[in-house]
Structure formats: C-alpha cells, structure tokens
Design a protein around this motif. Structure first.
Motif, PDB file in Angstrom:
ATOM      1  N   TRP A   3     -18.074  46.066 -22.875  1.00 18.08           N
ATOM      2  CA  TRP A   3     -18.825  44.925 -23.397  1.00 18.08           C
ATOM      3  C   TRP A   3     -19.764  45.373 -24.506  1.00 18.08           C
ATOM      4  O   TRP A   3     -19.837  44.735 -25.563  1.00 18.08           O
ATOM      5  CB  TRP A   3     -19.615  44.267 -22.268  1.00 18.08           C
ATOM      6  N   GLU A   4     -20.493  46.465 -24.308  1.00 21.17           N
ATOM      7  CA  GLU A   4     -21.429  46.957 -25.314  1.00 21.17           C
ATOM      8  C   GLU A   4     -20.692  47.389 -26.581  1.00 21.17           C
ATOM      9  O   GLU A   4     -21.173  47.166 -27.699  1.00 21.17           O
ATOM     10  CB  GLU A   4     -22.234  48.128 -24.749  1.00 21.17           C
ATOM     11  N   ILE A  61     -28.063  47.585 -27.509  1.00 26.43           N
ATOM     12  CA  ILE A  61     -27.051  48.501 -26.967  1.00 26.43           C
ATOM     13  C   ILE A  61     -27.415  49.981 -27.142  1.00 26.43           C
ATOM     14  O   ILE A  61     -26.586  50.852 -26.882  1.00 26.43           O
ATOM     15  CB  ILE A  61     -25.686  48.264 -27.662  1.00 26.43           C
ATOM     16  N   VAL A  89     -19.744  44.289 -28.503  1.00 23.76           N
ATOM     17  CA  VAL A  89     -20.937  43.699 -29.119  1.00 23.76           C
ATOM     18  C   VAL A  89     -21.279  44.440 -30.409  1.00 23.76           C
ATOM     19  O   VAL A  89     -21.520  43.830 -31.462  1.00 23.76           O
ATOM     20  CB  VAL A  89     -22.132  43.732 -28.147  1.00 23.76           C
ATOM     21  N   LEU A 123     -20.984  53.883 -24.079  1.00 28.62           N
ATOM     22  CA  LEU A 123     -20.992  52.429 -24.081  1.00 28.62           C
ATOM     23  C   LEU A 123     -19.943  51.855 -23.144  1.00 28.62           C
ATOM     24  O   LEU A 123     -18.833  52.372 -23.040  1.00 28.62           O
ATOM     25  CB  LEU A 123     -20.746  51.896 -25.490  1.00 28.62           C
ATOM     26  N   THR A 124     -20.324  50.783 -22.467  1.00 30.61           N
ATOM     27  CA  THR A 124     -19.335  50.038 -21.699  1.00 30.61           C
ATOM     28  C   THR A 124     -18.449  49.264 -22.661  1.00 30.61           C
ATOM     29  O   THR A 124     -18.724  49.182 -23.865  1.00 30.61           O
ATOM     30  CB  THR A 124     -20.016  49.059 -20.740  1.00 30.61           C
TER      31      THR A 124
END
Length: 278
Positions: free
Chosen positions: A44-45, A159, A48, A41-42
């Motif tokens: 941002w992800e 995601i 989230v 995951l980035t």
C-alpha cells in the motif's frame, strides 16, 4: 509406548525439514533475507508513493507543454559544471524572452527534485545565480528550497518512517534523542542544523515529521537556516566560468563561517542547560 511415539515425531520433523529447505533459519545461505534487509514499504505504501510521483510528474509535464518551444535536446539536468555552463548559455536568452514561463518551469523542476530527493538541486541553485544575479537568485532558490523541503516533509509524514528507519536507524535514534532534549528551544536547534553541516538536509527533511517536529518550526528553520549556504552557492553562480569544482563552494573557511553562525543560534540552549546544572 511413549518413546516410540517421540522417535516417530522427531523423524517426521526431520523429513518435513528435508522436504522444505526454505523453513531453515533465515541466517542460512539459502534462507530468506533478514527482515531488516527487505524493502521497508508495504504494498500500500509503495503504491501511494508511486501515485504521488505519477501525479506530480504529469503536472510537471503539463507545465512543460505550456512553455514556448525551444531546443529540448539541449535541456537536460546538469551532472557536472561543464553541463551547467552549456545549459546556462542555452537558457540565458530564453530566460530573458520568457521570464514568467521560465521561472514557472524552473520552480516546478526544483520543487519536484527536492520532493523526491533527486540529486542536482545544487546545480540549479548555481544556475539561478548565473541567470538572475545574487539577490533575485537568492530569493528564488530560498523559495524553492523551502517549498521542496516542505513537500518532502509531508511525503515523509505519509510513508517516510519505514524508509528512514531502514536506511539510517542509528542516525534516526540519535536525532530523536537530541530533539527530545531540546523541545523548549527547538527552533534554535533546527536553525543550527540547517546552517551547519551537522546532519544532511535530506535526512532532516525526511526525519523531521518522524520525530514529531512541528511543521511551523520546520518551515521557519528551513526558510531562515538555508539562507547563508544558499547565498554562497548563488554568489558562486555569478562566476560560473571560474568555478573549477563543486567542492570549492564549501572550503574550510566557508565551513568555519557557517559553523560560527550556527553556534550563535545554539548558544542560548547551551547557556540554559548550564544554568540548570549550576
């Protein structure tokens, strides 16, 4: 003069490599991990996912606050049949005295666990059978399992792709190719997967939006396809005291019956493909 310049250039690169060991190949023992081994995951992800978990956790906590008081020390997610029997004995009178509040708390917990892939929903299904009987327990668990799987579907749509591709790359490619072959009979194939143990339900929930299975197909296949296995589990909850192991739920005979039921749904696909090749 060209040769000295080349020698100086090579020397400079060697010096830089000695000063910066981290610039070596990734497959060296001291180098960085290959990209495939890193967390998928980035940033941002990740935030989230954390935000969704935090919001739903607050909602679940607020539901618990509205429920009548009880001995919360005895309330814990069961991890074995012994824990489940003690929880059932503790909740039996509570469920009779406060049926609406109990069902609300039960459903919220089940859907929350299903959404975030927390193990233990099998024990909650057994608990439903022990407390509510076969028919009511079947309806309750079918609703929760479908709602939780649907919630997991939409979370994965947001995601899930990097996670599934990271955990099960080969299985995802296989699933994608099988779905592409069966677009015209997709509901039948999804029902087959839900009824039989061909693929884990957790993987199906996460991978379905990634391989572009329409939600209405996913929803119907989940609602209908989980009924046979759910009924077996709920029925087992009626005799919770006699159950020795969770493995007894799905013995060889039960798996054969589920496979035969699943074959009834996939048979039209096999028949159609046979006609095409004739």
């Amino acid at each position: 003069m060209a040769a000295p310049r080349n020698l100086m250039g090579e020397s400079g690169r060697l010096l830089r490599d000695e000063e910066n060991p981290a610039s070596e190949e990734d497959d060296s023992p001291s180098g960085k991990k290959p990209k495939s081994e890193r967390f998928p995951l980035t940033r941002w992800e990740f935030f989230v996912a954390l935000g969704v978990f935090f919001i739903l956790s607050i909602g679940l906590f607020c539901i618990y606050l509205t429920m009548p008081a009880t001995d919360y020390v005895k309330l814990k997610l069961p991890r074995n049949l012994s824990d489940l029997r003690m929880l059932k004995d503790h909740l039996a009178s509570y469920a009779q005295d406060y049926p609406v509040q109990f069902i609300l708390g039960y459903c919220s917990t089940y859907i929350f666990m299903q959404t975030f892939m927390i193990p233990g929903t099998l024990f909650l299904s057994l608990l439903a059978g022990a407390l509510f009987g076969a028919i009511k327990g079947l309806l309750l668990v079918s609703f929760n399992a479908t709602a939780g799987a649907s919630s997991c579907f939409f979370l994965s749509k947001l995601i899930g792709k990097p996670i599934v591709g990271w955990l099960w790359p080969e299985k995802l490619r296989f699933f994608q190719s099988e779905i592409a072959k069966r677009r015209d009979k997709l509901l039948n194939y999804m029902l087959f997967l839900r009824i039989t143990p061909s693929l884990p339900n957790l993987f199906i929930n996460l991978a379905s939006p990634i391989v572009e299975i329409p939600f209405h197909i996913f929803f119907l296949a989940t609602l209908i396809g989980l009924i046979p296995a759910t009924y077996i589990t709920v029925r087992a909850g009626l005799a919770l005291g006699d159950l020795k192991s969770v493995k007894d739920l799905y013995d060889f005979k039960t798996l054969v019956v589920l496979s035969l039921i699943g074959f009834l749904f996939i048979f039209p696909i096999i028949l159609k493909r046979k006609k095409i090749y004739e």
